[in-house]
Design an enzyme around this catalytic site. Structure first.
Site, mmCIF file in Angstrom:
data_model
loop_
_atom_site.group_PDB
_atom_site.id
_atom_site.type_symbol
_atom_site.label_atom_id
_atom_site.label_comp_id
_atom_site.label_asym_id
_atom_site.label_seq_id
_atom_site.Cartn_x
_atom_site.Cartn_y
_atom_site.Cartn_z
ATOM 1 N N LYS A 74 0.681 -1.192 0.004
ATOM 2 C CA LYS A 74 0.065 0.094 0.134
ATOM 3 C C LYS A 74 0.878 1.268 -0.058
ATOM 4 C CE LYS A 74 -4.266 -1.791 1.986
ATOM 5 N NZ LYS A 74 -5.468 -1.504 2.817
ATOM 6 N N ASP A 110 -10.484 2.855 1.911
ATOM 7 C CA ASP A 110 -10.439 2.077 3.051
ATOM 8 C C ASP A 110 -11.024 3.040 3.907
ATOM 9 O OD1 ASP A 110 -9.467 -0.245 2.487
ATOM 10 O OD2 ASP A 110 -7.261 0.514 2.812
ATOM 11 N N GLY A 254 -15.768 -6.372 10.793
ATOM 12 C CA GLY A 254 -15.062 -5.798 9.591
ATOM 13 C C GLY A 254 -15.836 -5.801 8.142
#
Ligand code: ATR
Length: 286
Positions: A74, A110, A254
């Protein structure tokens, strides 16, 4: 070389075999009728130049239109990009890359995905919220930036090591926003947890197969006016989340964040709204 007839997308990481993203995205392409094929692509960090050649050159037979990015890439992908969204810049991590008319654009879904899930799945409103975040790694950073951008009033970082917590704290400091950090199970952290509207558990503690452990041992702070999210989704309910639920808090795992970040990425890839129910169903039926 000729461009693939069906635009190719994927998720890159190392390792990547565990990823559920192909199932979720391919279901979305099928449901919407948008041409696209999505696969898991294992990319060791030293193979990034070749991967970026596939993203940059759209005339190759193996060209890629866009990719999602996961651990451990990332941050490593950033030097290869032409343009970064403000979110990705602030988080310092990218989870979605798109070739937009020759420009390689990186963003991070995200953070907005987490905020979207809070709103859509839990009717939780971020402006003015007081939040505690357990953990100070990459996920904690994305969530903290997302909450700050969405108008949260205060964030307390609760982490076992002071160094990573204070590093995250100093990167978040700004006017009209209060940020602090404490060690777990201390009077200060228990006070912060008790005063929080939202608590987010971001460490891997409690993930399968070690599902009998929790990052917090003192639960005296939990009350029924709180929303507690654990970003782990396997098991569906961690020991931490179950204990908070037993004490009356609203809870979520999650899955919401996972699906919301995928939905936002799909919208960037396809240019149309994501079929959320189809994506959710595909995940649960795999
Ligand atoms: P991610 O990118 O998924 O957030 P990460 O960057 O490795 O993963 O961060 C993991 C976080 O979980 C860190 O805050 C880590 O604490 P440290 O900063 O002290 O390393 C926390 N963490 C991991 N294992 C833990 C454990 N056994 N107990 C408590 N915290 C833990």
């Amino acid at each position: 070389m000729s461009t693939p007839t069906i635009p190719q997308f994927g998720v890159i990481g190392y390792p990547i075999h565990h990823s559920k993203s192909p199932i979720i995205h391919n279901a979305a392409f099928r449901q919407t009728g948008i041409a696209g094929n999505y696969s898991a692509i294992e990319v060791p960090p030293n193979a990034l130049p070749e991967l970026f050649a596939r993203l940059r050159d759209q005339t190759r037979s193996d060209s890629l239109r866009g990719v999602n990015v996961t651990v451990p890439l990332k941050q490593a992908v950033i030097p290869f990009l032409d343009q970064l969204s403000p979110e990705a810049q602030e988080i310092g991590a990218v989870n979605t890359i798109l070739n937009q008319n020759g420009v390689l654009f990186g963003t991070n879904t995200d953070a907005p995905g987490f905020v979207k899930s809070l709103r859509d799945d839990f009717h939780f409103s971020c402006p003015g919220a007081r939040v505690s975040i357990i953990g100070a790694g990459g996920s904690a950073r994305a969530i903290a930036v997302g909450l700050k951008r969405a108008g949260a009033q205060a964030i307390t970082i609760i982490n076992r090591s002071e160094s990573s917590a204070s590093e995250l704290k100093s990167s978040l400091v700004s006017s009209n926003f209060w940020v602090d950090c404490h060690l777990p199970n201390t009077p200060d952290s228990i006070k912060a947890l008790a005063e929080s509207d939202l608590i987010v558990q971001t460490t891997s503690v409690g993930m399968s197969p070690s599902s009998d452990i929790s990052p917090i041992s003192d639960f005296s702070w939990v009350h029924s006016n709180q929303l507690v999210i654990d970003i782990i989704y396997a098991p569906e309910t961690t020991l931490f989340l179950q204990t908070c639920a037993d004490k009356g808090a609203a809870t979520g795992n999650g899955m919401g964040m996972l699906l919301a970040q995928a939905a936002l990425a799909f919208e960037l890839f396809s240019g149309i709204p994501a079929p959320l129910l189809t994506m959710r169903k595909a995940f649960y039926e795999q």
